[in-house]
Design an enzyme around this catalytic site. Sequence first.
Site, PDB file in Angstrom:
ATOM      1  N   HIS A 169       0.823  -1.209   0.000  1.00  0.00           N
ATOM      2  CA  HIS A 169       0.000   0.000   0.000  1.00  0.00           C
ATOM      3  C   HIS A 169       0.863   1.267   0.000  1.00  0.00           C
ATOM      4  O   HIS A 169       0.337   2.378   0.061  1.00  0.00           O
ATOM      5  CB  HIS A 169      -0.913  -0.031   1.235  1.00  0.00           C
ATOM      6  CG  HIS A 169      -2.049   0.922   1.197  1.00  0.00           C
ATOM      7  ND1 HIS A 169      -2.258   1.882   2.176  1.00  0.00           N
ATOM      8  CD2 HIS A 169      -3.059   1.090   0.315  1.00  0.00           C
ATOM      9  CE1 HIS A 169      -3.337   2.579   1.895  1.00  0.00           C
ATOM     10  NE2 HIS A 169      -3.841   2.128   0.767  1.00  0.00           N
ATOM     11  N   LYS A 171       3.167   4.464  -1.062  1.00  0.00           N
ATOM     12  CA  LYS A 171       3.162   5.443  -2.148  1.00  0.00           C
ATOM     13  C   LYS A 171       4.393   6.321  -1.995  1.00  0.00           C
ATOM     14  O   LYS A 171       4.526   7.049  -1.010  1.00  0.00           O
ATOM     15  CB  LYS A 171       1.914   6.335  -2.113  1.00  0.00           C
ATOM     16  CG  LYS A 171       0.613   5.594  -2.368  1.00  0.00           C
ATOM     17  CD  LYS A 171      -0.186   5.464  -1.126  1.00  0.00           C
ATOM     18  CE  LYS A 171      -1.553   4.863  -1.463  1.00  0.00           C
ATOM     19  NZ  LYS A 171      -2.230   4.373  -0.263  1.00  0.00           N
ATOM     20  N   ASP A 176      15.830  12.010  -8.705  1.00  0.00           N
ATOM     21  CA  ASP A 176      17.282  12.202  -8.583  1.00  0.00           C
ATOM     22  C   ASP A 176      17.806  11.967  -7.170  1.00  0.00           C
ATOM     23  O   ASP A 176      18.852  12.518  -6.791  1.00  0.00           O
ATOM     24  CB  ASP A 176      17.680  13.618  -9.048  1.00  0.00           C
ATOM     25  CG  ASP A 176      17.731  13.735 -10.569  1.00  0.00           C
ATOM     26  OD1 ASP A 176      17.588  12.704 -11.249  1.00  0.00           O
ATOM     27  OD2 ASP A 176      17.901  14.861 -11.066  1.00  0.00           O
ATOM     28  N   HIS A 415      -9.368  10.870   2.064  1.00  0.00           N
ATOM     29  CA  HIS A 415      -8.349   9.862   1.770  1.00  0.00           C
ATOM     30  C   HIS A 415      -7.019  10.158   2.467  1.00  0.00           C
ATOM     31  O   HIS A 415      -6.093   9.353   2.421  1.00  0.00           O
ATOM     32  CB  HIS A 415      -8.136   9.755   0.256  1.00  0.00           C
ATOM     33  CG  HIS A 415      -7.487   8.479  -0.166  1.00  0.00           C
ATOM     34  ND1 HIS A 415      -6.142   8.393  -0.511  1.00  0.00           N
ATOM     35  CD2 HIS A 415      -7.978   7.219  -0.289  1.00  0.00           C
ATOM     36  CE1 HIS A 415      -5.849   7.148  -0.832  1.00  0.00           C
ATOM     37  NE2 HIS A 415      -6.935   6.415  -0.702  1.00  0.00           N
ATOM     38  N   LYS A 417      -4.209  10.487   5.364  1.00  0.00           N
ATOM     39  CA  LYS A 417      -3.870   9.743   6.581  1.00  0.00           C
ATOM     40  C   LYS A 417      -2.855  10.579   7.357  1.00  0.00           C
ATOM     41  O   LYS A 417      -1.662  10.596   7.052  1.00  0.00           O
ATOM     42  CB  LYS A 417      -3.280   8.379   6.228  1.00  0.00           C
ATOM     43  CG  LYS A 417      -4.169   7.511   5.312  1.00  0.00           C
ATOM     44  CD  LYS A 417      -3.705   7.585   3.903  1.00  0.00           C
ATOM     45  CE  LYS A 417      -4.256   6.472   3.035  1.00  0.00           C
ATOM     46  NZ  LYS A 417      -5.582   6.617   2.551  1.00  0.00           N
ATOM     47  N   ASP A 422       0.110  17.409  19.847  1.00  0.00           N
ATOM     48  CA  ASP A 422       0.590  18.519  20.678  1.00  0.00           C
ATOM     49  C   ASP A 422       1.109  19.699  19.851  1.00  0.00           C
ATOM     50  O   ASP A 422       1.956  20.460  20.310  1.00  0.00           O
ATOM     51  CB  ASP A 422       1.699  18.036  21.628  1.00  0.00           C
ATOM     52  CG  ASP A 422       1.250  16.852  22.467  1.00  0.00           C
ATOM     53  OD1 ASP A 422       0.062  16.821  22.841  1.00  0.00           O
ATOM     54  OD2 ASP A 422       2.064  15.950  22.716  1.00  0.00           O
TER      55      ASP A 422
END
Length: 528
Positions: A169, A171, A176, A415, A417, A422
Amino acid sequence: MGYLSVVVVVFALISGTLSGCASFSAVQSEPSYAIADTRDTRLGRGITAETHKHDAPSGFRLLGNGLDAFATRLLLMEAAEVSLDVQYYLYHDDTTARLFTHYLLRAADRGVRVRLLLDDFGHGGQEAMLSALAEHPNIAVRLFNPFSNRVLPYLDFVTRFSVAHRRMHNKSFIADNQAAIIGGRNIGDTYFSADIYTNFSDLDVLGIGGFASEVSEAFDLYWNHRLAVPIRYLAPEADADGLTAVRTQLDAARTGERSRNYLARLQSLGLLEELLEGQLEFSWAESVLIYDQPDKIINAVADNSGHLEPALKALLAARHSEALIISPYFIPGNTGVITFSDWVNAGARVVVLTNSLAANDVPMVHAGYAAYRKPLIRAGVQLWELRPQPDPSIRRAGGRKRPSDLAGSSRASLHAKTMVFDRSVLFVGSMNLDPRSINLNTEIGVLIFHEGLATHASDVFMAELPRHAWRLDIETSHRWWGQADALVWLDESTWPATPVSKDSEPEASAWSRFQMWLFGLLPIEGLL
């Protein structure tokens, strides 16, 4: 990832088996690694000079807008001189995915080495295109955890369920070995504000400096793992004519009306001008990159060695004054409820945002979350659900959706996450707070220790929340049989807050409510 949950549960119920083995484990792939010294590239020179101005090793920029997120990737592809490493769970066949592929091919044509690593579940049957791309001398394509049955791949959920339903999952996007992007976005229109029906509210982070080389190390682990199989072993080998045909198709897609409209929207971005002029501001900070080891896919579920979750546990176990949690698929379990309750009892403000049923793309996943709403609210958690915010301008008479230009969208879905603790620690990554992300799939994320960035993210989040989400509360009434607690959805963009619905999922269809009820009866939480 929600669609995967549907497939997994259906085949788990059919098969009743949790064992099997991969068929491609014996494939020997030639190892390759990130090009270490890229300081003499255009990106390298600029980023090295900027790094020397700061004490902290890495600079970060949040990419909350889908257009900004795509434009940044596009410009990095155009700026790359040595390498592009690309790792994604989903790789759609639509406007932005074709544009993305076109610019990858452009980079390869000018000598940039391109390594494209995709999960085999998420490329939508584009093996022919991927195989043709791999004919380019500068492009290598591998599929992670490939299905052994190439004709009917979902049969693997019956024959080798224990491995087939666990997916990569992650991404990540690295140019470079100098600039890297990680976060929640896959490659497709819904992630980059280009879909006319649904657009995801998502978040990535662009990082430069030491962070980029750390992401490269993580990429190399997956690229050189035995589950990463070159496309030539999985699809009929293409030839030069196949690559020419793909090149022609991508050129046609780039010059098509949808692509031209979308690219025109990118031209007006303030961030684009900042990038082009080298004036993009970064927040320089210490950070910790955390990710699952690829062996997680093949290890026993109970074996958490090499998981990123233990690295987060120390943060989650600490006492906090404030915790802001954003997770589109949110299934805290009893342990999570206890943790949040402990934070509240210690004086913390705990705010959680997830999808409402109407905004959730998979009602089954919502069913796993719904049972925890009342316990969370009773524990003192401020629980919010994203509303779909339909746009009436793209509906026909009678409520039926009609096509519009690329700027329009009829439905929003969460979508991103993200967690902020704090107002000093910010987490951005690919991991949902649900059993699938924690125990089954592999994920990646970064903890950024920067008060300014975390505070800004918190302020924006809290200011925008009432406009985009409903707050949930419990309304207690006394009936002849005793006390009854009802869930209430409140619109807090008005004063006083306006009740939207009571004990009925607002704006959700009857079909979605039925699916949620049905799947709520099944013991499938561990697969969601």
